[in-house]
Design a protein around this motif. Structure first.
Motif, PDB file in Angstrom:
ATOM      1  N   GLU A 189      -6.080  21.773  46.770  1.00 18.74           N
ATOM      2  CA  GLU A 189      -4.873  22.458  45.880  1.00 18.74           C
ATOM      3  C   GLU A 189      -3.691  21.808  46.628  1.00 18.74           C
ATOM      4  N   GLN A 190      -2.575  22.169  46.062  1.00 21.17           N
ATOM      5  CA  GLN A 190      -1.121  21.481  46.348  1.00 21.17           C
ATOM      6  C   GLN A 190      -0.165  22.538  47.109  1.00 21.17           C
ATOM      7  N   LYS A 191       0.659  21.824  47.874  1.00 22.69           N
ATOM      8  CA  LYS A 191       1.459  22.696  48.582  1.00 22.69           C
ATOM      9  C   LYS A 191       2.667  21.597  49.033  1.00 22.69           C
ATOM     10  N   SER A 192       4.010  22.170  49.525  1.00 22.68           N
ATOM     11  CA  SER A 192       4.947  21.201  49.953  1.00 22.68           C
ATOM     12  C   SER A 192       4.502  20.529  51.422  1.00 22.68           C
ATOM     13  N   TRP A 193       5.076  19.818  51.863  1.00 24.89           N
ATOM     14  CA  TRP A 193       4.754  18.853  53.125  1.00 24.89           C
ATOM     15  C   TRP A 193       4.561  19.835  54.331  1.00 24.89           C
ATOM     16  N   SER A 194       5.698  20.873  54.430  1.00 25.46           N
ATOM     17  CA  SER A 194       5.642  21.822  55.567  1.00 25.46           C
ATOM     18  C   SER A 194       4.326  22.730  55.540  1.00 25.46           C
ATOM     19  N   ALA A 195       3.999  23.300  54.274  1.00 23.60           N
ATOM     20  CA  ALA A 195       2.955  24.350  53.945  1.00 23.60           C
ATOM     21  C   ALA A 195       1.787  23.461  54.228  1.00 23.60           C
ATOM     22  N   ALA A 196       1.654  22.255  53.776  1.00 21.93           N
ATOM     23  CA  ALA A 196       0.387  21.411  53.954  1.00 21.93           C
ATOM     24  C   ALA A 196       0.249  21.365  55.657  1.00 21.93           C
ATOM     25  N   ARG A 197       1.251  20.955  56.359  1.00 19.04           N
ATOM     26  CA  ARG A 197       0.982  21.054  57.737  1.00 19.04           C
ATOM     27  C   ARG A 197       0.628  22.432  58.344  1.00 19.04           C
ATOM     28  N   ASP A 199      -1.419  24.647  56.915  1.00 21.34           N
ATOM     29  CA  ASP A 199      -2.690  24.746  56.763  1.00 21.34           C
ATOM     30  C   ASP A 199      -3.390  24.059  57.633  1.00 21.34           C
ATOM     31  N   CYS A 200      -3.296  22.519  57.855  1.00 19.74           N
ATOM     32  CA  CYS A 200      -4.009  21.746  58.783  1.00 19.74           C
ATOM     33  C   CYS A 200      -3.651  22.544  60.345  1.00 19.74           C
ATOM     34  N   ARG A 201      -2.709  23.183  60.563  1.00 20.66           N
ATOM     35  CA  ARG A 201      -2.710  23.647  62.022  1.00 20.66           C
ATOM     36  C   ARG A 201      -3.587  24.956  62.155  1.00 20.66           C
ATOM     37  N   GLU A 202      -3.646  25.512  61.108  1.00 20.01           N
ATOM     38  CA  GLU A 202      -4.625  26.747  61.036  1.00 20.01           C
ATOM     39  C   GLU A 202      -5.781  26.262  61.150  1.00 20.01           C
ATOM     40  N   ARG A 203      -6.331  25.133  60.606  1.00 20.66           N
ATOM     41  CA  ARG A 203      -7.476  24.578  60.707  1.00 20.66           C
ATOM     42  C   ARG A 203      -7.864  24.012  62.282  1.00 20.66           C
ATOM     43  N   GLY A 204      -6.936  24.023  63.029  1.00 21.73           N
ATOM     44  CA  GLY A 204      -6.967  23.356  64.316  1.00 21.73           C
ATOM     45  C   GLY A 204      -6.844  22.052  64.226  1.00 21.73           C
ATOM     46  N   ALA A 205      -6.255  21.354  63.218  1.00 24.35           N
ATOM     47  CA  ALA A 205      -5.988  20.020  62.969  1.00 24.35           C
ATOM     48  C   ALA A 205      -4.438  19.684  62.773  1.00 24.35           C
ATOM     49  N   ASP A 206      -4.376  18.597  62.172  1.00 20.40           N
ATOM     50  CA  ASP A 206      -2.746  18.306  61.722  1.00 20.40           C
ATOM     51  C   ASP A 206      -2.875  17.154  60.701  1.00 20.40           C
ATOM     52  N   LEU A 207      -1.841  16.939  60.046  1.00 23.00           N
ATOM     53  CA  LEU A 207      -1.768  15.961  58.722  1.00 23.00           C
ATOM     54  C   LEU A 207      -2.164  14.680  59.441  1.00 23.00           C
ATOM     55  N   VAL A 208      -2.902  13.841  58.758  1.00 21.69           N
ATOM     56  CA  VAL A 208      -3.636  12.763  59.024  1.00 21.69           C
ATOM     57  C   VAL A 208      -2.396  11.663  59.562  1.00 21.69           C
ATOM     58  N   GLU A 291       2.201  18.527  46.788  1.00 23.54           N
ATOM     59  CA  GLU A 291       1.085  17.661  46.700  1.00 23.54           C
ATOM     60  C   GLU A 291      -0.084  18.029  47.437  1.00 23.54           C
ATOM     61  N   ASN A 292      -1.484  17.432  47.131  1.00 24.14           N
ATOM     62  CA  ASN A 292      -2.419  17.619  47.956  1.00 24.14           C
ATOM     63  C   ASN A 292      -2.146  17.118  49.243  1.00 24.14           C
ATOM     64  N   TRP A 293      -3.041  17.303  50.131  1.00 24.87           N
ATOM     65  CA  TRP A 293      -2.761  16.742  51.786  1.00 24.87           C
ATOM     66  C   TRP A 293      -4.145  16.539  52.410  1.00 24.87           C
ATOM     67  N   VAL A 294      -4.198  15.714  53.443  1.00 23.40           N
ATOM     68  CA  VAL A 294      -5.402  15.588  54.238  1.00 23.40           C
ATOM     69  C   VAL A 294      -5.108  15.808  55.641  1.00 23.40           C
ATOM     70  N   CYS A 295      -5.857  16.710  56.088  1.00 21.64           N
ATOM     71  CA  CYS A 295      -5.859  17.237  57.654  1.00 21.64           C
ATOM     72  C   CYS A 295      -6.935  16.186  58.290  1.00 21.64           C
ATOM     73  N   GLU A 296      -6.678  15.899  59.647  1.00 17.86           N
ATOM     74  CA  GLU A 296      -7.234  15.201  60.546  1.00 17.86           C
ATOM     75  C   GLU A 296      -7.358  15.880  61.813  1.00 17.86           C
ATOM     76  N   PHE A 297      -8.681  15.950  62.361  1.00 16.74           N
ATOM     77  CA  PHE A 297      -9.100  16.516  63.687  1.00 16.74           C
ATOM     78  C   PHE A 297      -9.690  15.404  64.637  1.00 16.74           C
ATOM     79  N   ASN A 298      -8.901  15.025  65.595  1.00 13.89           N
ATOM     80  CA  ASN A 298      -9.244  13.932  66.542  1.00 13.89           C
ATOM     81  C   ASN A 298     -10.379  14.472  67.442  1.00 13.89           C
ATOM     82  N   THR A 299     -11.430  14.159  67.686  1.00 11.47           N
ATOM     83  CA  THR A 299     -12.489  14.702  68.581  1.00 11.47           C
ATOM     84  C   THR A 299     -11.988  14.537  69.921  1.00 11.47           C
TER      85      THR A 299
END
Length: 303
Positions: A189-197, A199-208, A291-299
């Motif tokens: 799905e698509q969101k603004s940059w802040s909304a996308a970030r 979403d990543c935080r809620e997944r325990g990650a952050d924007l790539v 826009e779409n976004w990519v989340c990254e979780f660094n182990t």
């Protein structure tokens, strides 16, 4: 008187006869003398001819003797020269034989040394081959152990990540892709940059965060066919681009003439679908664009 006259005449006639005989005798004598002279001349000539012949023979004999003597001298000289040459050749051959013998011994010694070195190298090669096989076996064992440890590490890491997300292991990172030490989530799905970030935080990650070209190429290879937000912005200070973890930008993959901050509102970075020169994909856009976004979780967060 007549008798006397006749006697005188007879005596005269006798005397005339005697004279004639004497004349004849004288003629005979002269003839004999001439004959004797002629004979003597012939004899002298013959004698001279014989003497000349003898002298010629003597001269020829002497010349022959001289020639024979010269030939003997020449043969003697030739014999002496050949003897000297033969002696020198013999000495040279002996010297060469001694030299060749010494070189032959040297070569034989070198061959023996090389043979010993070859045997040593052969033995060393066999030892190294055995060591190589041992090292290879040990390496294979270590590789197996590393794989086992990596598997255990990933299992522990997965438990840690899932615990961090408060979800079961079966559903944990189900839609994420793993690369190196990170997991990536590609939104649909698509969101603004802040909304996308958010979403990543809620997944325990952050924007790539793209740290190097290898990671850049990994994202290009995903071929999602759509733009997506990355964790890069200059909202705090214009042209001071920073990643969401606060680190300054080092490796840059901007497209040509980017970033340009069009209309003074483009403060967020987006990963575009087209790559210039095979690896340049970044563009700056307004953070409010969806826009779409990519989340990254660094182990490494679980370490």
């Amino acid at each position: 008187m007549e008798d006397g006259v006749y006697d005188d005449v007879g005596s005269f006639e006798l005397s005339e006869v005697d004279r004639g005989e004497r004349v004849e005798m004288m003629v005979d004598i002269y003839v004999s003398a001439d004959a004797v002279r002629a004979q003597e001349t012939n004899t002298q000539r013959e004698t001279k001819a014989q003497q000349t012949s003898v002298r010629t023979e003597i001269r020829c004999s002497r010349l022959a003797v001289v020639c024979v003597g010269l030939l003997c001298v020449l043969l003697l000289t030739t014999n002496i020269v050949l003897n000297m040459y033969y002696t020198k050749v013999k000495e040279s051959i002996y010297s060469l034989r001694v030299k060749f013998t010494a070189e032959r011994e040297t070569l034989l010694s070198s061959i023996r040394n090389l043979t010993e070195e070859r045997d040593q190298l052969k033995s060393s090669y066999q030892n190294l081959t055995e060591e190589k096989e041992q090292i290879k076996n040990e390496f294979e064992k270590l590789t197996e152990e590393i794989i086992i440890l990596q598997t255990k590490h990933e299992q522990i890491l997965l438990k840690c990540i899932c615990a961090h997300h408060s979800v079961e292991e079966k559903s944990c990172f189900k839609d994420w892709k793993k690369h190196k030490s990170s997991f990536y989530f590609f939104s649909t799905e698509q969101k603004s940059w802040s909304a996308a970030r958010q979403d990543c935080r809620e997944r325990g990650a952050d924007l790539v965060i793209i740290n190097n070209r290898e990671e850049q190429m990994f994202l290009i290879d995903q071929k999602k066919g759509r733009n997506f937000w990355i964790g890069l912005t200059d909202e705090d200070k214009e042209n001071m681009w920073k990643w969401v973890d606060g680190q300054p930008l080092t490796d840059k993959f901007w497209k040509k003439h980017e970033p340009n901050d069009a209309n003074d509102v483009e403060d967020c970075a987006v990963f575009t679908t087209t790559a210039e020169y095979g690896w340049r994909t970044w563009n700056d856009m307004s953070c409010s664009v969806s826009e779409n976004w990519v989340c990254e979780f660094n182990t490494t967060k679980c370490h």
